[in-house]
Write a protein that holds these residues in place. Sequence first.
Motif, PDB file in Angstrom:
ATOM      1  N   LEU A 190      29.677 -15.997  12.537  1.00 38.22           N
ATOM      2  CA  LEU A 190      30.055 -14.685  12.037  1.00 38.22           C
ATOM      3  C   LEU A 190      28.857 -13.934  11.464  1.00 38.22           C
ATOM      4  O   LEU A 190      28.671 -12.741  11.713  1.00 38.22           O
ATOM      5  N   TYR A 191      28.026 -14.624  10.714  1.00 35.71           N
ATOM      6  CA  TYR A 191      26.841 -13.983  10.122  1.00 35.71           C
ATOM      7  C   TYR A 191      25.924 -13.444  11.222  1.00 35.71           C
ATOM      8  O   TYR A 191      25.454 -12.300  11.147  1.00 35.71           O
ATOM      9  N   ALA A 192      25.685 -14.254  12.239  1.00 39.71           N
ATOM     10  CA  ALA A 192      24.820 -13.815  13.339  1.00 39.71           C
ATOM     11  C   ALA A 192      25.429 -12.631  14.073  1.00 39.71           C
ATOM     12  O   ALA A 192      24.729 -11.666  14.412  1.00 39.71           O
ATOM     13  N   ALA A 193      26.739 -12.685  14.319  1.00 36.77           N
ATOM     14  CA  ALA A 193      27.392 -11.604  15.053  1.00 36.77           C
ATOM     15  C   ALA A 193      27.272 -10.277  14.316  1.00 36.77           C
ATOM     16  O   ALA A 193      26.849  -9.256  14.898  1.00 36.77           O
ATOM     17  N   TYR A 194      27.627 -10.249  13.038  1.00 39.18           N
ATOM     18  CA  TYR A 194      27.562  -8.989  12.289  1.00 39.18           C
ATOM     19  C   TYR A 194      26.131  -8.479  12.185  1.00 39.18           C
ATOM     20  O   TYR A 194      25.893  -7.268  12.190  1.00 39.18           O
ATOM     21  N   SER A 195      25.180  -9.392  12.092  1.00 38.43           N
ATOM     22  CA  SER A 195      23.781  -8.988  12.007  1.00 38.43           C
ATOM     23  C   SER A 195      23.302  -8.327  13.291  1.00 38.43           C
ATOM     24  O   SER A 195      22.284  -7.623  13.289  1.00 38.43           O
ATOM     25  N   LEU A 196      24.038  -8.549  14.392  1.00 36.52           N
ATOM     26  CA  LEU A 196      23.667  -7.994  15.694  1.00 36.52           C
ATOM     27  C   LEU A 196      24.633  -6.907  16.154  1.00 36.52           C
ATOM     28  O   LEU A 196      24.590  -6.476  17.309  1.00 36.52           O
ATOM     29  N   GLY A 197      25.526  -6.475  15.268  1.00 38.49           N
ATOM     30  CA  GLY A 197      26.438  -5.386  15.617  1.00 38.49           C
ATOM     31  C   GLY A 197      27.667  -5.818  16.372  1.00 38.49           C
ATOM     32  O   GLY A 197      28.255  -5.018  17.113  1.00 38.49           O
ATOM     33  N   GLY A 228      19.605   1.733  14.566  1.00 45.91           N
ATOM     34  CA  GLY A 228      19.502   1.918  13.124  1.00 45.91           C
ATOM     35  C   GLY A 228      19.874   0.700  12.306  1.00 45.91           C
ATOM     36  O   GLY A 228      19.597   0.652  11.098  1.00 45.91           O
ATOM     37  N   LEU A 229      20.499  -0.301  12.939  1.00 46.21           N
ATOM     38  CA  LEU A 229      21.009  -1.456  12.188  1.00 46.21           C
ATOM     39  C   LEU A 229      19.923  -2.220  11.433  1.00 46.21           C
ATOM     40  O   LEU A 229      20.158  -2.604  10.273  1.00 46.21           O
ATOM     41  N   PRO A 230      18.754  -2.491  12.011  1.00 39.32           N
ATOM     42  CA  PRO A 230      17.742  -3.225  11.243  1.00 39.32           C
ATOM     43  C   PRO A 230      17.380  -2.551   9.922  1.00 39.32           C
ATOM     44  O   PRO A 230      17.170  -3.226   8.900  1.00 39.32           O
ATOM     45  N   PRO A 281      42.509 -15.924  23.346  1.00 39.24           N
ATOM     46  CA  PRO A 281      41.158 -16.329  22.918  1.00 39.24           C
ATOM     47  C   PRO A 281      40.493 -15.275  22.043  1.00 39.24           C
ATOM     48  O   PRO A 281      40.906 -14.113  22.018  1.00 39.24           O
ATOM     49  N   ILE A 282      39.438 -15.712  21.322  1.00 36.54           N
ATOM     50  CA  ILE A 282      38.680 -14.794  20.486  1.00 36.54           C
ATOM     51  C   ILE A 282      37.816 -13.905  21.370  1.00 36.54           C
ATOM     52  O   ILE A 282      37.082 -14.377  22.244  1.00 36.54           O
ATOM     53  N   GLY A 283      37.935 -12.600  21.163  1.00 34.60           N
ATOM     54  CA  GLY A 283      37.044 -11.651  21.814  1.00 34.60           C
ATOM     55  C   GLY A 283      35.974 -11.202  20.846  1.00 34.60           C
ATOM     56  O   GLY A 283      36.175 -11.187  19.626  1.00 34.60           O
ATOM     57  N   TRP A 284      34.823 -10.843  21.392  1.00 33.60           N
ATOM     58  CA  TRP A 284      33.717 -10.336  20.580  1.00 33.60           C
ATOM     59  C   TRP A 284      33.441  -8.900  21.006  1.00 33.60           C
ATOM     60  O   TRP A 284      33.333  -8.601  22.187  1.00 33.60           O
ATOM     61  N   TRP A 285      33.347  -8.011  20.015  1.00 35.51           N
ATOM     62  CA  TRP A 285      33.378  -6.580  20.258  1.00 35.51           C
ATOM     63  C   TRP A 285      32.154  -5.890  19.664  1.00 35.51           C
ATOM     64  O   TRP A 285      31.682  -6.240  18.571  1.00 35.51           O
ATOM     65  N   SER A 286      31.681  -4.895  20.389  1.00 39.21           N
ATOM     66  CA  SER A 286      30.643  -3.995  19.894  1.00 39.21           C
ATOM     67  C   SER A 286      30.964  -2.618  20.466  1.00 39.21           C
ATOM     68  O   SER A 286      30.505  -2.254  21.549  1.00 39.21           O
ATOM     69  N   PRO A 287      31.799  -1.847  19.768  1.00 35.47           N
ATOM     70  CA  PRO A 287      32.325  -0.603  20.331  1.00 35.47           C
ATOM     71  C   PRO A 287      31.238   0.408  20.702  1.00 35.47           C
ATOM     72  O   PRO A 287      30.199   0.505  20.037  1.00 35.47           O
ATOM     73  N   ASP A 288      31.529   1.144  21.754  1.00 36.06           N
ATOM     74  CA  ASP A 288      30.663   2.228  22.187  1.00 36.06           C
ATOM     75  C   ASP A 288      31.551   3.402  22.598  1.00 36.06           C
ATOM     76  O   ASP A 288      32.163   3.354  23.667  1.00 36.06           O
ATOM     77  N   ASN A 308      24.506 -21.300  17.603  1.00 35.53           N
ATOM     78  CA  ASN A 308      24.155 -21.694  18.969  1.00 35.53           C
ATOM     79  C   ASN A 308      24.596 -20.663  19.995  1.00 35.53           C
ATOM     80  O   ASN A 308      24.292 -20.811  21.189  1.00 35.53           O
ATOM     81  N   TRP A 309      25.320 -19.624  19.540  1.00 38.21           N
ATOM     82  CA  TRP A 309      25.875 -18.648  20.465  1.00 38.21           C
ATOM     83  C   TRP A 309      24.948 -17.450  20.627  1.00 38.21           C
ATOM     84  O   TRP A 309      24.243 -17.057  19.692  1.00 38.21           O
ATOM     85  N   ASP A 310      24.970 -16.863  21.807  1.00 43.30           N
ATOM     86  CA  ASP A 310      24.104 -15.736  22.140  1.00 43.30           C
ATOM     87  C   ASP A 310      24.925 -14.447  22.147  1.00 43.30           C
ATOM     88  O   ASP A 310      25.855 -14.309  22.936  1.00 43.30           O
ATOM     89  N   PHE A 311      24.575 -13.511  21.266  1.00 47.88           N
ATOM     90  CA  PHE A 311      25.285 -12.239  21.183  1.00 47.88           C
ATOM     91  C   PHE A 311      24.439 -11.080  21.718  1.00 47.88           C
ATOM     92  O   PHE A 311      24.651  -9.926  21.347  1.00 47.88           O
ATOM     93  N   ALA A 312      23.497 -11.371  22.586  1.00 49.63           N
ATOM     94  CA  ALA A 312      22.647 -10.325  23.147  1.00 49.63           C
ATOM     95  C   ALA A 312      23.498  -9.288  23.878  1.00 49.63           C
ATOM     96  O   ALA A 312      24.440  -9.633  24.609  1.00 49.63           O
ATOM     97  N   LEU A 313      23.149  -8.020  23.685  1.00 48.30           N
ATOM     98  CA  LEU A 313      23.941  -6.926  24.244  1.00 48.30           C
ATOM     99  C   LEU A 313      23.228  -6.204  25.387  1.00 48.30           C
ATOM    100  O   LEU A 313      23.723  -5.188  25.872  1.00 48.30           O
ATOM    101  N   ASP A 314      22.119  -6.754  25.853  1.00 45.36           N
ATOM    102  CA  ASP A 314      21.334  -6.028  26.845  1.00 45.36           C
ATOM    103  C   ASP A 314      22.009  -5.951  28.206  1.00 45.36           C
ATOM    104  O   ASP A 314      21.645  -5.111  29.037  1.00 45.36           O
ATOM    105  N   GLN A 315      23.000  -6.823  28.437  1.00 48.11           N
ATOM    106  CA  GLN A 315      23.697  -6.811  29.719  1.00 48.11           C
ATOM    107  C   GLN A 315      25.052  -6.108  29.653  1.00 48.11           C
ATOM    108  O   GLN A 315      25.789  -6.095  30.636  1.00 48.11           O
ATOM    109  N   VAL A 316      25.390  -5.525  28.501  1.00 49.60           N
ATOM    110  CA  VAL A 316      26.692  -4.885  28.321  1.00 49.60           C
ATOM    111  C   VAL A 316      26.610  -3.434  28.770  1.00 49.60           C
ATOM    112  O   VAL A 316      25.725  -2.683  28.344  1.00 49.60           O
ATOM    113  N   ALA A 317      27.541  -3.027  29.608  1.00 50.61           N
ATOM    114  CA  ALA A 317      27.528  -1.665  30.140  1.00 50.61           C
ATOM    115  C   ALA A 317      27.893  -0.656  29.052  1.00 50.61           C
ATOM    116  O   ALA A 317      28.715  -0.941  28.174  1.00 50.61           O
TER     117      ALA A 317
END
Length: 224
Positions: free
Chosen positions: A35-42, A210-212, A55-62, A9-18
């Motif tokens: 967890l499965y959805a998160a890793y599938s989206l980087g 490249g993830l897909p 709290p739990i943080g969600w990360w996508s390093p750049d 039910n959670w949204d991990f879209a990264l289009d708004q991340v600077a």
Amino acid sequence: MPIPPPPTNWDFALDQVAPGEDLIGVGADLDVSTLYAAYSLGVFPMGIGDHGGPPIGWWSPDPRGVLRLQDLRVPRSLRKSMAHFEVRVDTAFDDVVAACADPGREGRWITPEVASAYSALHDAGWAHSVETWQEGHLVGGLYGVAIGGLFAGESMFHTARDASKAALVALRDLLAADGDPRRLIDVQWRTDHLATLGVSEVSRDDYLRGLPDVLSAPLPRPWA
């Protein structure tokens, strides 16, 4: 073959991340589907409190630290050391996580909640350990999440010299066994130590682009 869990039910879209911002969200849960959805989206979780506490943080390093299978550096001394280890896969997953979570380790971040979540992910067939043993004793290893051709490494430990590096070489060999060039080891962040092993950096945009293709590769045979 593990079965993909229901959608989260959670949204991990990264289009708004600077660009350059590693922390992309706070909250959600650590259910298998999340967890499965998160890793599938980087994206991956790590608590932002003391020692990985809530709290739990969600990360996508750049930028993102990655290890291409052909880039792993295995010096002669490590090749010699590997002869002294027995490598096993998925025979002591919870023990590997517990060793990685040792409260005496500097920079520890694996909480009981996180350990429990990855144990459930392991039971579902998506999290795995590669272990090094000597004389019947677990002396090193690593664990992470495998989806398609991606192995997202979470942590590693050793109590004997070169034991964790030997596990990494064994992981590379496992992923490379059928010669599929799409496979990739994600190490989250590049460190000076990991760089000596062949880890490099890519931008988040390049990683996500490249993830897909990486995910479209089949799981390695032992996990399929």
